[in-house]
Design an enzyme around this catalytic site. Structure first.
Site, PDB file in Angstrom:
ATOM      1  N   ALA A 138      36.450  43.101 -26.303  1.00  0.00           N
ATOM      2  CA  ALA A 138      35.373  43.853 -25.639  1.00  0.00           C
ATOM      3  C   ALA A 138      34.835  43.113 -24.409  1.00  0.00           C
ATOM      4  O   ALA A 138      34.729  41.894 -24.450  1.00  0.00           O
ATOM      5  CB  ALA A 138      34.240  44.076 -26.638  1.00  0.00           C
TER       6      ALA A 138
ATOM      7  N   GLY B  50      36.897  45.159 -22.662  1.00  0.00           N
ATOM      8  CA  GLY B  50      38.194  45.817 -22.683  1.00  0.00           C
ATOM      9  C   GLY B  50      39.043  45.764 -21.422  1.00  0.00           C
ATOM     10  O   GLY B  50      40.096  46.402 -21.381  1.00  0.00           O
ATOM     11  N   GLY B  51      38.635  45.009 -20.416  1.00  0.00           N
ATOM     12  CA  GLY B  51      39.436  44.964 -19.180  1.00  0.00           C
ATOM     13  C   GLY B  51      40.882  44.558 -19.435  1.00  0.00           C
ATOM     14  O   GLY B  51      41.815  45.152 -18.881  1.00  0.00           O
ATOM     15  N   LYS B  52      41.056  43.583 -20.326  1.00  0.00           N
ATOM     16  CA  LYS B  52      42.420  43.084 -20.560  1.00  0.00           C
ATOM     17  C   LYS B  52      43.186  44.025 -21.500  1.00  0.00           C
ATOM     18  O   LYS B  52      44.392  44.170 -21.383  1.00  0.00           O
ATOM     19  CB  LYS B  52      42.367  41.653 -21.087  1.00  0.00           C
ATOM     20  CG  LYS B  52      41.711  40.721 -20.060  1.00  0.00           C
ATOM     21  CD  LYS B  52      41.514  39.308 -20.556  1.00  0.00           C
ATOM     22  CE  LYS B  52      40.734  38.487 -19.562  1.00  0.00           C
ATOM     23  NZ  LYS B  52      39.300  38.861 -19.457  1.00  0.00           N
TER      24      LYS B  52
ATOM     25  N   ASP C 258      41.163  35.791 -25.386  1.00  0.00           N
ATOM     26  CA  ASP C 258      40.168  35.591 -24.326  1.00  0.00           C
ATOM     27  C   ASP C 258      38.886  35.211 -25.067  1.00  0.00           C
ATOM     28  O   ASP C 258      38.038  36.055 -25.347  1.00  0.00           O
ATOM     29  CB  ASP C 258      40.007  36.911 -23.547  1.00  0.00           C
ATOM     30  CG  ASP C 258      39.037  36.799 -22.393  1.00  0.00           C
ATOM     31  OD1 ASP C 258      38.737  35.678 -21.969  1.00  0.00           O
ATOM     32  OD2 ASP C 258      38.594  37.849 -21.896  1.00  0.00           O
TER      33      ASP C 258
ATOM     34  N   CYS D 215      36.554  31.894 -19.629  1.00  0.00           N
ATOM     35  CA  CYS D 215      35.927  31.951 -18.301  1.00  0.00           C
ATOM     36  C   CYS D 215      34.908  30.828 -18.191  1.00  0.00           C
ATOM     37  O   CYS D 215      33.744  31.054 -17.896  1.00  0.00           O
ATOM     38  CB  CYS D 215      35.283  33.312 -18.064  1.00  0.00           C
ATOM     39  SG  CYS D 215      34.172  33.829 -19.399  1.00  0.00           S
TER      40      CYS D 215
HETATM   41  C1  LIG Z   1      35.002  36.730 -23.179  1.00  0.00           C
HETATM   42  S1  LIG Z   1      34.554  38.103 -24.114  1.00  0.00           S
HETATM   43  C2  LIG Z   1      36.016  39.058 -24.063  1.00  0.00           C
HETATM   44  C3  LIG Z   1      36.215  39.847 -22.795  1.00  0.00           C
HETATM   45  C4  LIG Z   1      37.374  40.830 -22.866  1.00  0.00           C
HETATM   46  N1  LIG Z   1      38.604  40.194 -23.263  1.00  0.00           N
HETATM   47  C5  LIG Z   1      37.619  41.580 -21.577  1.00  0.00           C
HETATM   48  O1  LIG Z   1      38.507  41.230 -20.828  1.00  0.00           O
HETATM   49  O2  LIG Z   1      36.907  42.560 -21.320  1.00  0.00           O
HETATM   50  C6  LIG Z   1      34.612  37.426 -25.728  1.00  0.00           C
HETATM   51  C7  LIG Z   1      34.508  38.432 -26.856  1.00  0.00           C
HETATM   52  O3  LIG Z   1      34.770  37.734 -28.066  1.00  0.00           O
HETATM   53  C8  LIG Z   1      34.114  38.423 -29.103  1.00  0.00           C
HETATM   54  N2  LIG Z   1      34.135  37.527 -30.268  1.00  0.00           N
HETATM   55  C9  LIG Z   1      33.395  36.404 -30.482  1.00  0.00           C
HETATM   56  N3  LIG Z   1      33.753  35.834 -31.653  1.00  0.00           N
HETATM   57  C10 LIG Z   1      34.715  36.607 -32.192  1.00  0.00           C
HETATM   58  C11 LIG Z   1      35.460  36.551 -33.400  1.00  0.00           C
HETATM   59  N4  LIG Z   1      35.280  35.565 -34.294  1.00  0.00           N
HETATM   60  N5  LIG Z   1      36.366  37.528 -33.647  1.00  0.00           N
HETATM   61  C12 LIG Z   1      36.545  38.539 -32.755  1.00  0.00           C
HETATM   62  N6  LIG Z   1      35.846  38.640 -31.608  1.00  0.00           N
HETATM   63  C13 LIG Z   1      34.964  37.686 -31.336  1.00  0.00           C
HETATM   64  C14 LIG Z   1      32.775  38.746 -28.516  1.00  0.00           C
HETATM   65  O4  LIG Z   1      32.184  39.828 -29.207  1.00  0.00           O
HETATM   66  C15 LIG Z   1      33.159  39.089 -27.067  1.00  0.00           C
HETATM   67  O5  LIG Z   1      33.299  40.484 -26.921  1.00  0.00           O
END
Ligand SMILES: C[S@@+](CC[C@H](N)C(=O)[O-])C[C@H]1O[C@@H](n2cnc3c(N)ncnc32)[C@H](O)[C@@H]1O
Length: 433
Positions: free
Chosen positions: A253, A255-257, A314, A367
């Site tokens: 989330a 979701g860009g990737k 990510d 990031c």
């Molecule tokens: C850097 S953001 C991801 C951005 C996304 N990949 C994008 O490109 O739009 C990190 C995400 O990791 C999720 N997250 C954190 N801990 C997590 C876990 N243990 N399992 C799954 N998701 C997790 C968070 O809710 C957050 O949405």
């Protein structure tokens, strides 16, 4: 350039309500992680006219981008720190006068009026007036890179990236970023670049300095593209997914990737632990007409037994590399966050490798500019994980900036590695034996 030029008439529709909203937004932004995002979606801000809202946002972003130098200028004129709210009013006043170039009388009178609105603070009207008028007589320097970042972060960057590197990174904090777009069909980028007076970057992202409501730009409603920083678009490209392959986006989330992996034709599972944030993934998939299986679960303890050809991790991180659009992260981050998030990342890396098919690829990215969330993480992962090796990224692969490539084939993308700037990212690619 800012989204909107401030009014030169302090008592018109762009007067006090917009400044009062900016005060609330700045207070929210400095209250902790995600304070800025929460403040931006607050009903009080949404209730303002579009012009007032745009002004409040532009003013707060200008303040956050130069918070260090602004505070230094204020400290030189205020002997005893006034209450927090007065400090915020002063910060906004300085940003109006010297960054947004609001006429001096408007910056000063609206700041005094803001303080006067609060009966308990009315005694600080004279101080606000005197401090701002004093600064207007001797304008402060607001671009010193050594003041743009909090001192603890600047000291870290200097230790890792040298004095020149730290100065170059910090100088980007004051820059207003371009808008970068990623495309469902990369062949569409050139035509839109011409319309938006932008350019197509080496990896295929479109960069434009056009401002305004992006939902009115051609192709948005049809779902042909989405907003994604040019650096953020690199990791998914490096997975090189083929049509029909299975791909897991472990922290998906908003979701860009996921959209990139789905647009490349893979069968994507988009996993995230946050159900509210996953709503954004679902909305983005619907708008673009792409598909993925969306799953709300903790990736470290996901009970499903599936394995995948390609995995993108990510990972959650301190996000210090995102300061161009989120300057608040610099002021919300704490040294202890880095260690805590690095521990979460190492658990997620171990979970990722368990789900990878033999011969499968894993891309890990964050990031962040902090090495515990990059180089240090990868060294520890490789030493505890037999059967997994780095799959070196090639020069320029996926549109990666040449200066970002390290000797071991990982990427340390710094914000000044491309003209116009990029988010800071660390990216490593692995292959399972
Ligand atoms: C850097 S953001 C991801 C951005 C996304 N990949 C994008 O490109 O739009 C990190 C995400 O990791 C999720 N997250 C954190 N801990 C997590 C876990 N243990 N399992 C799954 N998701 C997790 C968070 O809710 C957050 O949405």
């Amino acid at each position: 350039m800012t989204d909107i030029q401030p009014s030169d008439q302090p008592n018109d529709a762009l007067g006090l309500p917009a400044r009062a909203a900016a005060l609330d937004l700045l207070t929210a932004a400095l209250s902790g992680r995600s304070g800025l995002d929460e403040g931006l979606s607050h009903p009080a801000l949404q209730a303002l006219s579009a012009r007032d809202r745009a002004f409040a946002r532009a003013l707060v972003m200008a303040t956050l981008r130069r918070l260090g130098p602004i505070d230094s200028a204020l400290q030189s004129r205020v002997k005893k720190a006034p209450p927090d709210k007065v400090v915020q009013v002063l910060r906004l006043g300085v940003a109006q006068a010297f960054v947004l170039k609001t006429p001096a009388h408007a910056a000063v009178t609206t700041s005094v009026d803001l303080v006067a609105q609060d009966k308990g603070l009315a005694m600080f009207k004279g101080l606000v007036n005197a401090v701002l008028r004093g600064l207007l007589r001797e304008p402060p320097e607001l671009d010193d890179p050594e003041l743009l970042a909090p001192s603890w972060l600047y000291a870290r960057w200097r230790a890792v990236y040298s004095i020149e590197g730290a100065r170059a990174i910090a100088a980007m904090i004051a820059e207003e970023p371009a808008t970068d777009l990623s495309f469902k069909d990369p062949a569409q980028a050139a035509a839109l670049a011409a319309e938006l007076e932008g350019e197509v970057l080496p990896g295929g992202s479109l960069r434009t300095f056009k401002r305004g409501d992006i939902s009115t730009w051609p192709g948005f409603a049809e779902g042909g593209w989405w907003v994604q920083d040019a650096a953020a678009a690199i990791p998914a490209r490096l997975l090189n997914v083929k049509p029909g392959e299975t791909a897991l986006d472990m922290c998906a989330a908003p979701g860009g990737k996921t959209l990139q992996l789905a647009a490349a034709g893979s069968q994507v599972t988009a996993l995230d632990r946050s159900a509210p944030r996953l709503k954004r993934v679902t909305e983005n998939l619907a708008r673009t007409g792409l598909s993925a299986e969306v799953v709300a679960a903790d990736a470290a303890n996901w009970t499903d037994k599936k394995s995948f050809d390609a995995i993108l991790l990510d990972a959650p991180c301190s996000a210090t590399g995102t300061f161009r659009r989120h300057p608040d992260v610099l002021w919300a981050a704490k040294p202890s966050d880095v260690a805590g998030l690095a521990a979460v990342q190492s658990k997620l890396l171990d979970a990722a490798v368990r789900r990878l098919k033999p011969g499968g690829r894993l891309v890990y990215c964050v990031c962040s500019l902090e090495t515990e969330e990059g180089e240090g993480q990868v060294a520890a992962f490789l030493s505890r994980t037999p059967g997994v090796a780095l799959d070196p990224i090639k020069e320029g692969e996926g549109g990666s900036p040449v200066p970002s490539l390290d000797d071991d084939g990982t990427l340390r993308i710094l914000p000044h590695h491309a003209p116009g700037g990029l988010d800071g990212f660390y990216v490593a690619r692995f292959r399972k034996a």
